[in-house]
Design a protein around this motif. Structure first.
Motif, mmCIF file in Angstrom:
data_model
loop_
_atom_site.group_PDB
_atom_site.id
_atom_site.type_symbol
_atom_site.label_atom_id
_atom_site.label_comp_id
_atom_site.label_asym_id
_atom_site.label_seq_id
_atom_site.Cartn_x
_atom_site.Cartn_y
_atom_site.Cartn_z
ATOM 1 N N VAL A 1 -7.745 2.397 -5.226
ATOM 2 C CA VAL A 1 -7.850 1.387 -4.165
ATOM 3 C C VAL A 1 -8.582 0.147 -4.664
ATOM 4 O O VAL A 1 -8.172 -0.988 -4.390
ATOM 5 N N THR B 1 -7.777 -4.556 3.485
ATOM 6 C CA THR B 1 -7.081 -3.273 3.428
ATOM 7 C C THR B 1 -7.998 -2.211 4.010
ATOM 8 O O THR B 1 -9.120 -2.021 3.533
ATOM 9 N N THR C 1 0.818 -1.217 0.000
ATOM 10 C CA THR C 1 0.000 0.000 0.000
ATOM 11 C C THR C 1 0.850 1.265 0.000
ATOM 12 O O THR C 1 0.377 2.330 -0.411
ATOM 13 N N PHE D 1 -4.085 1.802 4.232
ATOM 14 C CA PHE D 1 -3.900 2.794 3.173
ATOM 15 C C PHE D 1 -4.313 4.149 3.761
ATOM 16 O O PHE D 1 -5.496 4.480 3.793
ATOM 17 N N LYS E 1 -6.149 -1.771 -7.033
ATOM 18 C CA LYS E 1 -5.046 -2.427 -6.341
ATOM 19 C C LYS E 1 -5.544 -3.549 -5.430
ATOM 20 O O LYS E 1 -4.910 -4.613 -5.344
ATOM 21 N N SER E 2 -6.665 -3.322 -4.752
ATOM 22 C CA SER E 2 -7.210 -4.346 -3.862
ATOM 23 C C SER E 2 -7.630 -5.562 -4.664
ATOM 24 O O SER E 2 -7.462 -6.708 -4.220
ATOM 25 N N TRP F 1 1.158 2.549 -3.668
ATOM 26 C CA TRP F 1 -0.013 2.838 -4.490
ATOM 27 C C TRP F 1 -0.066 4.275 -4.980
ATOM 28 O O TRP F 1 -0.351 4.527 -6.144
ATOM 29 N N CYS G 1 -8.780 1.592 4.608
ATOM 30 C CA CYS G 1 -8.482 2.932 4.083
ATOM 31 C C CYS G 1 -8.806 3.953 5.161
ATOM 32 O O CYS G 1 -9.957 4.041 5.618
#
Length: 292
Positions: free
Chosen positions: A271, A284, A224, A260, A274-275, A227, A286
């Motif tokens: 997000v 993850t 993360t 993140f 990438k997730s 990113w 946020c």
């Protein structure tokens, strides 16, 4: 206010757990010294009171200020909160800066001290006269302890970083944000990961607060940190590119969860993308800047 209340409940719980451990030790000692008479009844009563108050506090059944007041009244000695501040992520040298490395470090140390003062002032305003605060700054790059505050007695403070974790045992560990890759590198280089994790688990666990980089490194994955492309990985020898960090694991303080930070609506699609690429890598979380 919610974040502050959450923090204070954790810190007061830490102080209560210290009393709990001390009470249990006293019960055990009294039973050993006088096996015929059995354990000290006053010590048992104190231990039971600590157990009940801690349970009520952790369940949110009572305000933390009421619990702190009860704790203060029941203790023979003044309460002390040990605060370990770690600004290492701020100390990374920026290649795009016009200042020399020396000036960058001086500025970073001054900024770190200013931010630590803000935290101490917040804690003091919340805890009031019930608790004194002893604070030190630890640089994980070299393990040095600096800027002791809260007592004129040098013996009240740790000699170095290992002593801080293993003997001084802070109630509160605050890891400042900055360059995530530099912070991870310093933790790995000094083998600080086990020390930090051990300090934050168990019956006398410290409260861990990590902002930005401090949150990411204690998650399950370092991915993360790559990113947004904010932090410069080239500060770490042999891991100078984002690709070098994709498979690097964090220190896993909270299981398989990764973090993140600085979440904003503009990052939502990033997000999700990438997730989706790492669906087997755990959750993850946020975190927006106003969230704890």
């Amino acid at each position: 206010p919610e974040a502050v209340d959450f923090l204070m409940r954790g810190l007061v719980a830490s102080l209560w757990r210290e009393r709990q451990v001390a009470a249990e030790a006293k019960v055990t000692e009294s039973a050993v010294q006088s096996p015929c008479c059995g354990p000290d009844l006053d010590a048992i009563t104190s231990m039971e009171a600590a157990d009940a108050s801690l349970e009520d506090l952790e369940e949110g059944a009572v305000p933390w200020k009421s619990v702190l007041e009860s704790l203060s009244e029941s203790c023979d000695e003044p309460l002390e909160l040990r605060f370990l501040y770690i600004p290492t992520a701020m100390y990374a040298i920026r290649s795009d800066s016009q200042n020399t490395p020396g000036k960058q470090r001086q500025r970073a140390r001054a900024d770190g001290k200013s931010r630590r003062n803000e935290i101490v002032n917040l804690l003091s305003s919340q805890l009031g006269d019930n608790v004194s605060i002893r604070a030190v700054t630890l640089d994980l790059d070299d393990g040095s302890i600096k800027q002791p505050e809260g007592s004129d007695d040098p013996s009240k403070f740790p000699k170095d970083g290992k002593d801080a974790f293993q003997s001084w045992k802070p109630n509160f560990i605050y890891v400042q944000g900055g360059n995530t890759f530099w912070l991870y590198h310093c933790i790995e280089k000094g083998d600080w990961g086990p020390d930090i994790v051990r300090a934050c688990v168990g019956e006398d666990a410290a409260v861990y607060c990590g902002t930005s980089a401090g949150a990411i490194v204690m998650g399950a994955s370092m991915d993360t940190a790559c990113w947004k492309g904010w932090d410069d990985p080239s500060v770490v020898p042999s891991r100078e590119n984002y690709a070098d960090w994709k498979a690097v694991k964090g220190f896993g303080l909270v299981g398989d969860a990764s973090f993140f930070p600085h979440m904003d609506d503009k990052w939502q699609s990033l997000v999700e993308e990438k997730s989706g690429q790492h669906s087997d890598a755990g959750s993850t979380y946020c975190l927006r800047d106003e969230e704890a």
